[in-house]
Design a protein around this motif. Structure first.
Motif, PDB file in Angstrom:
ATOM      1  N   LEU A   1      12.197  45.466 -35.378  1.00  0.00           N
ATOM      2  CA  LEU A   1      11.857  46.741 -36.622  1.00  0.00           C
ATOM      3  C   LEU A   1      12.136  45.959 -37.812  1.00  0.00           C
ATOM      4  O   LEU A   1      13.457  45.586 -38.093  1.00  0.00           O
TER       5      LEU A   1
ATOM      6  N   ARG B   1      17.485  52.273 -33.415  1.00  0.00           N
ATOM      7  CA  ARG B   1      15.993  52.678 -34.032  1.00  0.00           C
ATOM      8  C   ARG B   1      14.864  51.765 -33.550  1.00  0.00           C
ATOM      9  O   ARG B   1      15.296  50.450 -33.650  1.00  0.00           O
ATOM     10  N   GLY B   2      13.748  52.257 -32.869  1.00  0.00           N
ATOM     11  CA  GLY B   2      12.977  51.380 -32.699  1.00  0.00           C
ATOM     12  C   GLY B   2      11.506  52.095 -33.685  1.00  0.00           C
ATOM     13  O   GLY B   2      11.980  52.610 -34.786  1.00  0.00           O
TER      14      GLY B   2
ATOM     15  N   TRP C   1      16.280  53.146 -29.782  1.00  0.00           N
ATOM     16  CA  TRP C   1      16.490  51.756 -28.969  1.00  0.00           C
ATOM     17  C   TRP C   1      17.683  51.990 -28.346  1.00  0.00           C
ATOM     18  O   TRP C   1      18.817  52.043 -28.947  1.00  0.00           O
TER      19      TRP C   1
ATOM     20  N   SER D   1      23.521  51.672 -36.148  1.00  0.00           N
ATOM     21  CA  SER D   1      22.255  51.000 -36.143  1.00  0.00           C
ATOM     22  C   SER D   1      22.422  49.758 -37.429  1.00  0.00           C
ATOM     23  O   SER D   1      22.722  49.869 -38.392  1.00  0.00           O
ATOM     24  N   THR D   2      22.211  48.572 -36.749  1.00  0.00           N
ATOM     25  CA  THR D   2      22.453  47.298 -37.822  1.00  0.00           C
ATOM     26  C   THR D   2      21.438  47.342 -38.728  1.00  0.00           C
ATOM     27  O   THR D   2      21.865  47.017 -39.886  1.00  0.00           O
TER      28      THR D   2
ATOM     29  N   THR E   1      21.738  43.151 -30.002  1.00  0.00           N
ATOM     30  CA  THR E   1      21.055  43.872 -30.979  1.00  0.00           C
ATOM     31  C   THR E   1      21.605  43.434 -32.135  1.00  0.00           C
ATOM     32  O   THR E   1      22.879  43.379 -32.579  1.00  0.00           O
TER      33      THR E   1
ATOM     34  N   LYS F   1       8.416  45.148 -21.202  1.00  0.00           N
ATOM     35  CA  LYS F   1       8.916  44.839 -22.784  1.00  0.00           C
ATOM     36  C   LYS F   1      10.272  44.346 -22.398  1.00  0.00           C
ATOM     37  O   LYS F   1      11.216  44.624 -21.758  1.00  0.00           O
TER      38      LYS F   1
ATOM     39  N   GLY G   1      11.878  44.351 -28.822  1.00  0.00           N
ATOM     40  CA  GLY G   1      11.189  44.762 -30.095  1.00  0.00           C
ATOM     41  C   GLY G   1      11.816  44.241 -31.275  1.00  0.00           C
ATOM     42  O   GLY G   1      12.894  43.797 -31.616  1.00  0.00           O
TER      43      GLY G   1
ATOM     44  N   GLY H   1      15.958  43.636 -31.021  1.00  0.00           N
ATOM     45  CA  GLY H   1      16.567  44.128 -29.781  1.00  0.00           C
ATOM     46  C   GLY H   1      16.063  43.433 -28.699  1.00  0.00           C
ATOM     47  O   GLY H   1      14.780  43.550 -28.513  1.00  0.00           O
TER      48      GLY H   1
HETATM   49  C1  BTN Z   1      10.951  48.574 -31.073  1.00  0.00           C
HETATM   50  O1  BTN Z   1      10.787  48.213 -29.942  1.00  0.00           O
HETATM   51  O2  BTN Z   1      10.296  49.700 -31.521  1.00  0.00           O
HETATM   52  C2  BTN Z   1      11.662  47.900 -32.180  1.00  0.00           C
HETATM   53  C3  BTN Z   1      13.240  47.893 -31.462  1.00  0.00           C
HETATM   54  C4  BTN Z   1      14.115  47.389 -32.491  1.00  0.00           C
HETATM   55  C5  BTN Z   1      15.553  47.511 -32.186  1.00  0.00           C
HETATM   56  C6  BTN Z   1      16.698  46.568 -32.866  1.00  0.00           C
HETATM   57  S1  BTN Z   1      18.138  46.783 -32.229  1.00  0.00           S
HETATM   58  C7  BTN Z   1      18.796  45.925 -33.649  1.00  0.00           C
HETATM   59  C8  BTN Z   1      18.027  46.558 -34.779  1.00  0.00           C
HETATM   60  N1  BTN Z   1      18.904  47.965 -35.387  1.00  0.00           N
HETATM   61  C9  BTN Z   1      18.198  49.023 -34.968  1.00  0.00           C
HETATM   62  O3  BTN Z   1      18.545  50.306 -35.045  1.00  0.00           O
HETATM   63  N2  BTN Z   1      16.937  48.651 -34.534  1.00  0.00           N
HETATM   64  C10 BTN Z   1      16.766  47.203 -34.397  1.00  0.00           C
END
Ligand code: BTN
Length: 251
Positions: A123, A57-58, A64, A29-30, A73, A118, A121, A143
């Motif tokens: 985060l 992750r969201g 995500w 995950s970034t 992403t 959607k 999103g 994302g």
């Molecule tokens: C959501 O819709 O709940 C938030 C989604 C966020 C996703 C982005 S993708 C890049 C960054 N790295 C992650 O693990 N999550 C965010």
């Protein structure tokens, strides 16, 4: 597909000294990667883009999921010291929507919507900095669905950038969105959410609509206040919702 990393660097570096841009073929995950780096003391402003996330992750512990090329992403990590942190995800959402297309709306607190589906999103996570005080290292993760993808059991298929802008791919989407996010972060630090409130209002997907909160409260969404709280007119009067645990959906 090409990634316009140099162009982004040239646009962003003047306002973020020490800025670097990095593209990873794969990472969990970034956001997690920038958090690990921050805990290791690496706090320089960084745009980290992943072609593939194995554990994206969201919010609220959700996953995500995205196929390489089908989605964009990335995370921007930087130290900010605003006087008030509230409304940052709304400010970022406003910037992403503004960089993309007039049809992109914002669903409080952090979703990008197109016609109630959607599109993406945000985060946001933060880590403390050695100096303490007000400054924190903030990780703004974005994302975006870029190509159409199967609904995967979701009742409503997600929206994607290409239904609005067929010529865009993940790289060119990043070229539009990343400089806008960097710019919004700095503007938020200086001026707070107030600088974004009107623009958010113009894209507010919930405004005037009946909503139901996860605690059972029902009412009509009536925009956001100067701190980014969602105002809901209920039978008992107006309430300002700030908790990220509240889920809001059209009734
Ligand atoms: C959501 O819709 O709940 C938030 C989604 C966020 C996703 C982005 S993708 C890049 C960054 N790295 C992650 O693990 N999550 C965010």
């Amino acid at each position: 597909m090409t990634w316009p990393l140099e162009t982004i660097w040239e646009q962003v570096a003047p306002s973020l000294p020490g800025f670097t841009v990095e593209l990873l073929p794969e990472v969990d995950s970034t956001n997690s990667e920038l958090m690990r780096r921050a805990r290791g003391g690496r706090l320089e402003p960084t745009l980290l883009v992943a072609e593939r996330q194995s554990a994206g992750r969201g919010r609220l512990g959700r996953a995500w999921q995205a196929e390489p090329g089908a989605s964009l992403t990335f995370s921007l990590g930087l130290v900010l010291a605003p006087t008030d942190w509230s409304g940052l995800s709304l400010a970022v959402g406003t910037a992403v929507a503004g960089a993309l297309h007039p049809a992109v709306q914002l669903k409080w607190p952090n979703d990008l919507w197109v016609q109630d589906r959607k599109l993406g999103g945000i985060l946001i996570e933060t880590a403390s900095t050695p100096g303490g005080a007000r400054a924190r290292f903030v990780i703004i993760g974005v994302g975006l669905n870029v190509r159409p993808r199967p609904p995967n059991g979701l009742s409503t298929p997600p929206a994607c950038v290409q239904e609005l802008l067929p010529e865009l791919d993940a790289g060119s989407s990043l070229g539009l969105v990343a400089p806008a996010v960097a710019d919004a972060a700095k503007r938020f630090e200086a001026d707070g959410f107030a600088a974004f409130q009107a623009a958010f209002g113009q894209r507010d997907a919930l405004a005037g609509r009946p909503v139901r909160l996860s605690d059972g409260t029902a009412g009509a969404a009536a925009g956001v206040d100067g701190h980014g709280a969602l105002v809901v007119h209920t039978a008992a009067g107006p309430v300002a919702i700030t908790s990220s645990e509240v889920s809001v959906r059209p009734a």
